[in-house]
Design an enzyme around this catalytic site. Structure first.
Site, mmCIF file in Angstrom:
data_model
loop_
_atom_site.group_PDB
_atom_site.id
_atom_site.type_symbol
_atom_site.label_atom_id
_atom_site.label_comp_id
_atom_site.label_asym_id
_atom_site.label_seq_id
_atom_site.Cartn_x
_atom_site.Cartn_y
_atom_site.Cartn_z
ATOM 1 N N ARG A 130 -1.980 -2.093 -6.156
ATOM 2 C CA ARG A 130 -2.621 -2.687 -7.324
ATOM 3 C C ARG A 130 -2.436 -1.855 -8.588
ATOM 4 N NH1 ARG A 130 -8.608 -3.578 -5.169
ATOM 5 N NH2 ARG A 130 -8.109 -1.505 -4.345
ATOM 6 N N SER A 144 -2.307 -0.419 11.506
ATOM 7 C CA SER A 144 -3.718 -0.671 11.772
ATOM 8 C C SER A 144 -4.459 0.661 11.791
ATOM 9 C CB SER A 144 -3.873 -1.426 13.092
ATOM 10 O OG SER A 144 -5.224 -1.744 13.337
ATOM 11 N N GLY A 166 0.828 -1.200 0.000
ATOM 12 C CA GLY A 166 0.000 0.000 0.000
ATOM 13 C C GLY A 166 0.860 1.246 0.000
ATOM 14 N N TYR A 198 -15.402 -1.926 9.468
ATOM 15 C CA TYR A 198 -14.012 -1.465 9.344
ATOM 16 C C TYR A 198 -13.208 -1.771 10.603
ATOM 17 C CZ TYR A 198 -10.093 1.825 9.015
ATOM 18 O OH TYR A 198 -8.841 2.388 9.002
ATOM 19 N N LYS A 235 -9.681 -4.085 11.681
ATOM 20 C CA LYS A 235 -8.510 -3.483 12.308
ATOM 21 C C LYS A 235 -8.223 -4.094 13.682
ATOM 22 C CE LYS A 235 -7.504 -0.565 9.029
ATOM 23 N NZ LYS A 235 -6.225 -0.616 8.289
#
Length: 286
Positions: A42, A148, A17, A162, A166
């Site tokens: 990606r 996180s 990421g 979400y 986490k």
């Protein structure tokens, strides 16, 4: 450009990421500090653009490159890890930073939302760690950091799916920490606050009005810059502490949740009720 000599100078770093947001901010900080960095995501175009920036600020003898991979796809992760180790000739620091947010009430979100958040935010970290794990064990040294969220310490209205993804990272990291310490490898977890990133912009596009109202009126919610969060990460990394925070309000939130959990719930409930009243008043006035 003269490079700062730090504890990461000359180190080999991988960041999942790493093309935008906090991941990109971390990549730039490590490049400025003299490290070699490989990033993954990606999107090839954004990766290419970020690597160009890394080369501008990094050491001339350092290596900067990227690998394209969807962290939820194990076969892609395997290839990305193998390529990274070839590019860098090893690895000293692994930063698992991939993730996204989807906000909404439990009965409004789709089953896909719950499962995909776990696939990207939790299993994405697990997949990357597992593929690099043998390298670190054989090497007998290194650092693994799982990024996180402060919402892994305390969840509020709209963040059930979400936060669950986490919270899972925290449990995984605590166990992994003990497993890897026997191989002289450190495992740490970093909890960034709300940060001004492209991901936050995307998150806000379909965020429920009540959630927005809660956040605007919250005493413990503030939006921080990527630069501030990245610098805090680099400053915290050499320390012995397992958990890392970027800001004083993040530390305060964790302190309150840990030592005064029931009071923290009452505070959150008060903010929810106040937000609902403000929202009702705005609707009545419109």
């Amino acid at each position: 450009m003269k490079q700062k000599q730090t504890s990461v100078s000359g180190k080999k770093v991988f960041i999942s990421g790493g093309s935008t947001g906090i991941g990109k901010g971390l990549a730039l900080e490590f490049a400025k500090s003299g490290a070699s960095v490989v990033i993954s995501a990606r999107g090839k175009k954004s990766l290419e653009e970020t690597v160009k920036e890394l080369k501008k600020v990094g050491a001339k003898n350092a290596v900067f490159d990227f690998v394209v991979a969807d962290v939820s796809d194990i076969s892609q992760v395997k290839k990305a890890v193998q390529k990274t180790l070839r590019i860098l000739g090893g690895l000293d620091l692994l930063i698992c930073n991939s993730g996204y947010a989807k906000v909404g009430k439990v009965n409004d979100l789709k089953e896909f939302d719950f499962r995909n958040l776990m696939e990207i935010n939790f299993f994405g970290h697990v997949n990357v760690v597992r593929e690099f794990q043998d390298h670190f064990i054989n090497q007998g040294s290194g650092d693994i950091v799982l990024v996180s969220s402060m919402l892994a310490t305390f969840s509020i209205y709209g963040y059930g799916a979400y936060s669950a993804s986490k919270f899972a990272i925290t449990g995984f990291a605590q166990s992994l920490r003990q497993e890897m310490m026997l191989h002289n490898v450190r495992v740490k977890i970093f909890l960034p606050p709300t940060t001004e990133t492209p991901g936050l912009v995307k998150e806000n596009e379909d965020k429920p009005d009540l959630v927005k109202e809660i956040e605007m009126g919250s005493a413990l919610n503030a939006v921080h810059s990527v630069d501030k969060v990245a610098k805090a990460f680099v400053s915290w990394l050499p320390k012995r502490s397992f958990i890392g925070y970027a800001t004083w309000d993040s530390w305060l939130q964790y302190f309150l949740v840990r030592h005064f959990p029931e009071w923290t719930l009452l505070l959150a409930d008060g903010e929810l009720k106040s937000a609902q009243k403000r929202l009702d008043r705005k609707k009545a006035e419109s």
